[in-house]
Scaffold this motif. Structure first.
Motif, PDB file in Angstrom:
ATOM      1  N   LEU A  46      -2.655   1.980  62.789  1.00 18.89           N
ATOM      2  CA  LEU A  46      -2.822   0.666  62.685  1.00 18.89           C
ATOM      3  C   LEU A  46      -2.508  -0.219  61.412  1.00 18.89           C
ATOM      4  N   SER A  47      -2.058  -1.953  61.863  1.00 23.36           N
ATOM      5  CA  SER A  47      -0.710  -2.325  61.310  1.00 23.36           C
ATOM      6  C   SER A  47      -0.913  -2.676  59.968  1.00 23.36           C
ATOM      7  N   ARG A  48      -2.138  -3.392  60.034  1.00 27.46           N
ATOM      8  CA  ARG A  48      -2.837  -3.521  58.561  1.00 27.46           C
ATOM      9  C   ARG A  48      -2.095  -4.938  57.876  1.00 27.46           C
ATOM     10  N   LEU A  49      -2.279  -6.538  58.514  1.00 27.06           N
ATOM     11  CA  LEU A  49      -1.332  -6.948  58.514  1.00 27.06           C
ATOM     12  C   LEU A  49      -1.758  -7.997  57.658  1.00 27.06           C
ATOM     13  N   ARG A  50      -3.427  -8.011  56.825  1.00 28.71           N
ATOM     14  CA  ARG A  50      -3.821  -8.391  55.811  1.00 28.71           C
ATOM     15  C   ARG A  50      -2.797  -7.759  54.784  1.00 28.71           C
ATOM     16  N   VAL A  51      -2.582  -6.216  54.480  1.00 29.49           N
ATOM     17  CA  VAL A  51      -2.231  -6.490  53.391  1.00 29.49           C
ATOM     18  C   VAL A  51      -0.246  -6.304  53.171  1.00 29.49           C
ATOM     19  N   VAL A  52       0.190  -6.490  54.701  1.00 31.04           N
ATOM     20  CA  VAL A  52       1.393  -6.930  54.766  1.00 31.04           C
ATOM     21  C   VAL A  52       1.476  -8.563  54.117  1.00 31.04           C
ATOM     22  N   ALA A  53       0.271  -8.864  54.644  1.00 27.93           N
ATOM     23  CA  ALA A  53       0.261 -10.680  54.211  1.00 27.93           C
ATOM     24  C   ALA A  53       0.190 -10.959  52.585  1.00 27.93           C
ATOM     25  N   ARG A  54      -0.948 -10.232  52.099  1.00 32.94           N
ATOM     26  CA  ARG A  54      -1.056 -10.628  50.238  1.00 32.94           C
ATOM     27  C   ARG A  54       0.369  -9.438  49.837  1.00 32.94           C
ATOM     28  N   ARG A  55       1.406  -8.591  50.498  1.00 35.66           N
ATOM     29  CA  ARG A  55       2.357  -8.785  49.892  1.00 35.66           C
ATOM     30  C   ARG A  55       3.792  -9.387  49.381  1.00 35.66           C
ATOM     31  N   VAL A  56       3.086  -9.850  50.728  1.00 32.58           N
ATOM     32  CA  VAL A  56       4.535 -11.230  50.998  1.00 32.58           C
ATOM     33  C   VAL A  56       4.321 -12.420  50.814  1.00 32.58           C
ATOM     34  N   ALA A  57       2.711 -12.666  50.053  1.00 33.49           N
ATOM     35  CA  ALA A  57       2.819 -13.704  49.227  1.00 33.49           C
ATOM     36  C   ALA A  57       2.758 -13.472  47.688  1.00 33.49           C
ATOM     37  N   ASP A  58       2.980 -12.638  47.799  1.00 31.57           N
ATOM     38  CA  ASP A  58       3.752 -11.519  46.137  1.00 31.57           C
ATOM     39  C   ASP A  58       4.574 -12.130  46.187  1.00 31.57           C
ATOM     40  N   LEU A  59       5.290 -11.621  46.978  1.00 34.00           N
ATOM     41  CA  LEU A  59       7.265 -11.733  46.828  1.00 34.00           C
ATOM     42  C   LEU A  59       7.498 -12.881  46.722  1.00 34.00           C
ATOM     43  N   SER A  60       6.605 -14.206  47.504  1.00 37.46           N
ATOM     44  CA  SER A  60       7.521 -15.198  48.059  1.00 37.46           C
ATOM     45  C   SER A  60       7.211 -16.219  46.391  1.00 37.46           C
ATOM     46  N   GLU A  61       6.250 -15.776  45.378  1.00 42.54           N
ATOM     47  CA  GLU A  61       6.119 -16.677  44.667  1.00 42.54           C
ATOM     48  C   GLU A  61       6.714 -15.555  43.846  1.00 42.54           C
ATOM     49  N   ARG A  62       7.034 -14.618  43.637  1.00 41.27           N
ATOM     50  CA  ARG A  62       7.795 -13.945  42.432  1.00 41.27           C
ATOM     51  C   ARG A  62       9.504 -14.730  41.974  1.00 41.27           C
ATOM     52  N   TYR A  63       9.963 -14.713  43.418  1.00 39.12           N
ATOM     53  CA  TYR A  63      10.820 -15.712  43.375  1.00 39.12           C
ATOM     54  C   TYR A  63      10.869 -16.586  44.157  1.00 39.12           C
ATOM     55  N   GLY A  64      10.142 -17.613  44.177  1.00 39.54           N
ATOM     56  CA  GLY A  64       9.854 -19.113  44.637  1.00 39.54           C
ATOM     57  C   GLY A  64       9.910 -19.540  45.859  1.00 39.54           C
ATOM     58  N   LEU A  65       9.858 -18.805  46.932  1.00 36.50           N
ATOM     59  CA  LEU A  65      10.164 -19.094  48.060  1.00 36.50           C
ATOM     60  C   LEU A  65       9.148 -19.829  49.103  1.00 36.50           C
ATOM     61  N   HIS A  66       7.853 -20.012  48.234  1.00 32.89           N
ATOM     62  CA  HIS A  66       7.430 -20.938  49.150  1.00 32.89           C
ATOM     63  C   HIS A  66       6.717 -20.337  50.660  1.00 32.89           C
ATOM     64  N   ILE A  67       6.507 -19.344  50.954  1.00 31.69           N
ATOM     65  CA  ILE A  67       6.686 -18.933  52.538  1.00 31.69           C
ATOM     66  C   ILE A  67       4.598 -19.015  52.546  1.00 31.69           C
ATOM     67  N   ASP A  68       4.204 -19.282  53.142  1.00 32.79           N
ATOM     68  CA  ASP A  68       3.001 -18.582  53.785  1.00 32.79           C
ATOM     69  C   ASP A  68       3.005 -17.605  54.935  1.00 32.79           C
ATOM     70  N   PRO A  69       2.692 -16.287  54.349  1.00 31.05           N
ATOM     71  CA  PRO A  69       2.911 -15.291  55.669  1.00 31.05           C
ATOM     72  C   PRO A  69       1.988 -15.652  56.734  1.00 31.05           C
ATOM     73  N   ASP A  70       1.125 -16.269  57.431  1.00 36.09           N
ATOM     74  CA  ASP A  70      -0.006 -16.364  58.108  1.00 36.09           C
ATOM     75  C   ASP A  70       0.551 -17.712  58.985  1.00 36.09           C
ATOM     76  N   GLN A  71       2.200 -17.888  58.384  1.00 34.91           N
ATOM     77  CA  GLN A  71       2.705 -19.291  59.456  1.00 34.91           C
ATOM     78  C   GLN A  71       3.249 -18.687  60.666  1.00 34.91           C
ATOM     79  N   ARG A  72       3.388 -19.325  61.963  1.00 33.16           N
ATOM     80  CA  ARG A  72       4.268 -18.806  63.031  1.00 33.16           C
ATOM     81  C   ARG A  72       5.473 -19.597  62.705  1.00 33.16           C
TER      82      ARG A  72
END
Lengths: 505, 320
Positions: free
Chosen positions: A111-137
């Motif tokens: 399974l690709s488990r994209l929800r889990v990936v998205a959550r981690r991406v959101a965490d990283l984005s916040e930690r480094y101040g990147l302002h990226i929404d994982p669900d955007q195209r």
């Protein structure tokens, strides 16, 4: 302290070229290390070696003090080395999370488990101040944000050393400042960053140290606090470089190009250009400043006959030429288009074929419809010498030349006949300082000869140093037409932003 | 590949006497042609249109030849077809029950395949990688995915499914094989994929439309006169299209297009009212599915979401 990366004595030979010779290069954790050099100086090869795409002939690479033989990009990433390519490696139809997950084992295969990936991406984005929404195209993101997604991809994979290959070439000034912030916050978090750019200002602004490459060898590694632009440029090119063109005052002659009330509307009624009135005299350079997308491209297209104006008149030497075709334009003037790959050269054709594009049908290069290769070759050889085009032969395709040499081919083809009118759009975009200087020199020679020039550029320094008069284009209109001595960068910037305090003069 | 599957299935069942083994043989026949396709287009990087046309002709020739070799002097052998399976309660539903729930096992299997395809493409890492390989192979390559391996896998799976489709045609539905019996159904499938906007569920919907048109033409061929309901339907379709056009572009809609549609609708309703006793030649009805396909494609095309790298061979030196 052991450096994060230590490259010692790295040498790479390609047939006929020494791409890197005895290069020693190191990056500490938390450091932004600039890599500077002209196109073809060996920056890319060095980074390809680091990324496992090219194997060095000699030399040693250490990561955290341990010797590493990097076999592939994947292996490089496992060692903590990640690269943001100049052309993004993203799938535009997919979301940020999908792009990040691509090629990784999920926590529960298959399974690709994209929800889990998205959550981690959101965490990283916040930690480094990147302002990226994982669900955007990806397709919905600006270029600057896409670049951050590339950085996120690497962080997600645990990269500790990030290589940014010419990251600013595609960015607006605003996005560049954001990237600067991002790089700083990554460095503060202890990541090492290699920042490749041939723009001196950027290196001085963001890098802690800067290593300069020329002809494959290290010219020096300096703390940016200790050097200025001129020093870096000298290290990079190997001689004094004139960064600002020196323009001798000269009286303007009779008008070569006169434009009155020029306008352009799309079929559905949008105004792209309106009420443009100006003239360019012999020996005069008129600069058109403006933020990209304010009608510059359209202005050039109308003047060079690529698309017809919907109102107004254009005169050349007093003769009305409104509605001229591109073919007709080329009989009266020369053009350096802004997008050389799409509008000036054919990447798949050879140097000589590209040089001949305007001439091949005429005597002596062709007789009764049959081309005469020998005449063409002699002619091309003269051009290659005169315009200092660095190419292994006349028969290599343009794709194999550096951007600077490609542009020299365009300049050679357009300028050798000493036209009386030159329209140059972003003539130095993407060029290193050496090639830039060359283009400036040619434009000034054209001016000395009494040629008229329209220079369209978003680089204000370029506009200010070359132009006799400056027009500011906002929303397809001139908000000002001024003598160059009456304005400085800040004022020009304000005018480009739409302020009209300074009246037309 | 469908044709190969049709023949392979027919031969397989004839040889083994078992319909399931026949279907397996059909899938295998499709896969083998797919392997050739992958070899030429993925590994040798040939132009896919050229390879596709070539393989098409090759399949017609090969199946025709083999059929004559194996069965040529035996006459027409009709094999047992797969029986229908009624799902107890659901098949008793009025109107739709019989149509939807009284089918062969193969039909139910297609539903499963659609669902499975969706799941694999959108919920597994393999599907994610496969979609990326079709869109921006360079991105997948730098992420450490082997482009060639994924493309081979995809083409082989497609071949197996197409072979299965062919065997359904020959042994599940008819129980016999005829030369070139797939008769362009592969192209209809291609159209369905485009019409369904390259998404599994959309494609299933598109297949309904095309399948419906196919079924309709079979019925209409049997009718002596054109039933008046056809005119009504025609008028309704034109009316709906006009309404859609108006809703989408409002006052800026081209008056000529709107006028044409309204006129067509009026003609449809008038014919319904008049109910003339016209009869059309069967060939005209035969063309119906293709007409529907053309109409659907011209209407929908452009809104496409085709994989960006479709039909483009991948070369690392050029694309990275």
């Amino acid at each position: 302290m052991t450096p994060l990366l230590q490259m010692t004595g790295v040498t790479k030979r390609f047939p006929g070229v020494m791409a890197n010779r005895d290069v020693t290069f190191s990056v500490d954790a938390g450091e932004i290390h600039g890599l500077l050099g002209e196109n073809g100086a060996g920056k890319s090869t060095l980074m390809k070696i680091l990324y496992g795409l090219v194997e060095p002939n000699e030399g040693r690479i250490e990561i955290d003090g341990n010797e590493a033989r990097i076999r592939s990009p994947r292996h490089a990433l496992e060692l903590g080395v990640g690269m943001v390519h100049q052309h993004f490696m993203l799938v535009p139809t997919m979301t940020v999370a999908e792009n990040v997950a691509l090629g990784l084992r999920s926590d529960r295969p298959p399974l690709s488990r994209l929800r889990v990936v998205a959550r981690r991406v959101a965490d990283l984005s916040e930690r480094y101040g990147l302002h990226i929404d994982p669900d955007q195209r990806i397709a919905d993101l600006s270029v600057g944000l896409q670049q951050r997604v590339e950085i996120l991809k690497l962080l997600y994979r645990g990269a500790r050393l990030l290589v940014l290959d010419e990251p600013t070439a595609v960015l607006t000034p605003q996005e560049w400042h954001e990237l600067e912030q991002t790089m700083r916050s990554l460095a503060e978090a202890g990541k090492g960053i290699v920042f490749i750019s041939h723009k001196l200002d950027e290196q001085l602004a963001v890098a802690d140290r800067c290593t300069v490459l020329r002809d494959g060898a290290v010219m020096g590694s300096v703390a940016t606090a200790d050097v200025d632009k001129a020093t870096l440029a000298r290290m990079m090119v190997g001689r004094e470089v004139v960064l600002r063109a020196v323009r001798l005052p000269r009286p303007a002659g009779r008008p070569v190009l006169e434009v009155a009330d020029l306008g352009l509307e799309t079929p559905d009624g949008r105004r792209l250009l309106a009420d443009l009135t100006f003239s360019i005299a012999q020996g005069e350079i008129v600069g058109v400043a403006g933020v990209d997308g304010n009608g510059q491209r359209e202005l050039v297209e109308v003047l060079t006959g690529v698309r017809p104006a919907t109102s107004g008149t254009i005169r050349h030497d007093g003769e009305v030429v409104t509605g001229l075709t591109a073919r007709r334009y080329h009989r009266i003037g020369a053009v350096i288009p802004e997008d050389r790959h799409r509008m000036a050269i054919a990447l798949g054709l050879t140097v000589s074929e590209n040089l001949m594009l305007k001439e091949f049908g005429k005597a002596p290069f062709s007789r009764r419809g049959v081309t005469r290769p020998r005449a063409s070759r002699d002619f091309c050889r003269t051009l290659v010498d005169e315009f200092d085009i660095r190419t292994p032969s006349l028969d290599v395709t343009l794709r194999q030349l550096s951007g600077g040499n490609q542009q020299k081919v365009v300049v050679a083809r357009e300028m050798y006949r000493s036209p009386d009118l030159l329209i140059a759009a972003q003539p130095t975009r993407g060029l290193d300082v050496g090639a830039m200087e060359f283009v400036y020199r040619r434009m000034l020679e054209h001016r000395e000869r009494g040629g008229a020039t329209l220079l369209v550029s978003t680089e204000l320094d370029e506009i200010l140093s070359l132009s006799d008069r400056i027009a500011v284009l906002v929303d397809g209109r001139f908000v000002a037409l001024i003598d160059d001595h009456a304005v400085d960068v800040e004022e020009l910037g304000l005018l480009m932003g739409g302020s009209t305090d300074k009246g037309a003069g | 590949m469908i044709l190969m599957g049709a023949f392979g299935g027919y031969w397989g069942q004839w040889w083994t006497g078992d319909i399931l083994l026949g279907m397996v043989a059909g899938a295998a026949a499709g896969t083998s042609l797919a392997a050739l396709m992958a070899l030429l287009s993925v590994t040798a990087r040939s132009d896919q249109i050229v390879v596709g046309v070539g393989l098409n002709l090759f399949a017609i020739g090969l199946t025709t030849f083999s059929f004559r070799e194996v069965f040529g002097d035996r006459g027409e052998i009709v094999l047992d077809r797969m029986g229908t399976m009624s799902i107890p309660v659901l098949s008793a539903l009025p109107a739709i029950g019989d149509a939807l729930f009284s089918q062969t096992a193969a039909t139910y299997a297609t539903w499963l395949i659609v669902a499975l395809t969706w799941f694999v493409l959108y919920r597994t890492s393999w599907g994610l990688a496969l979609r990326a390989v079709g869109e921006v192979p360079a991105a997948a390559d730098t992420a450490g995915i082997s482009i060639a391996v994924r493309r081979w896998q995809a083409v082989l799976v497609t071949g197996a499914l197409a072979g299965l489709a062919g065997s359904i045609l020959s042994i599940v539905q008819l129980g016999l094989f005829q030369e070139n019996m797939s008769a362009g159904r592969g192209f209809l499938a291609l159209a369905a994929v485009i019409f369904g906007r390259w998404r599994p569920l959309g494609v299933a919907g598109a297949c309904f439309v095309f399948g419906g048109a196919d079924a309709l033409q079979l019925r209409l061929q049997a009718e002596e006169h054109v039933p008046p309901e056809v005119w009504l339907f025609f008028g309704m379709v034109a009316l709906v299209a006009a309404a859609w056009l108006f809703a989408r572009s409002g006052r800026r809609a081209s008056p000529r297009a709107l006028g044409t549609l309204v006129a067509l609708a009026t003609i449809g309703f008038a014919l319904r009212a008049a109910a003339p006793e016209w009869s059309f030649p069967a060939q005209l009805w035969l063309a119906l599915p293709f007409v529907v396909t053309l109409a659907a494609l011209s209407g929908i095309a452009g809104a496409g979401a085709a994989p960006a790298a479709i039909a483009i061979p991948y070369r690392r030196d050029r694309d990275v």
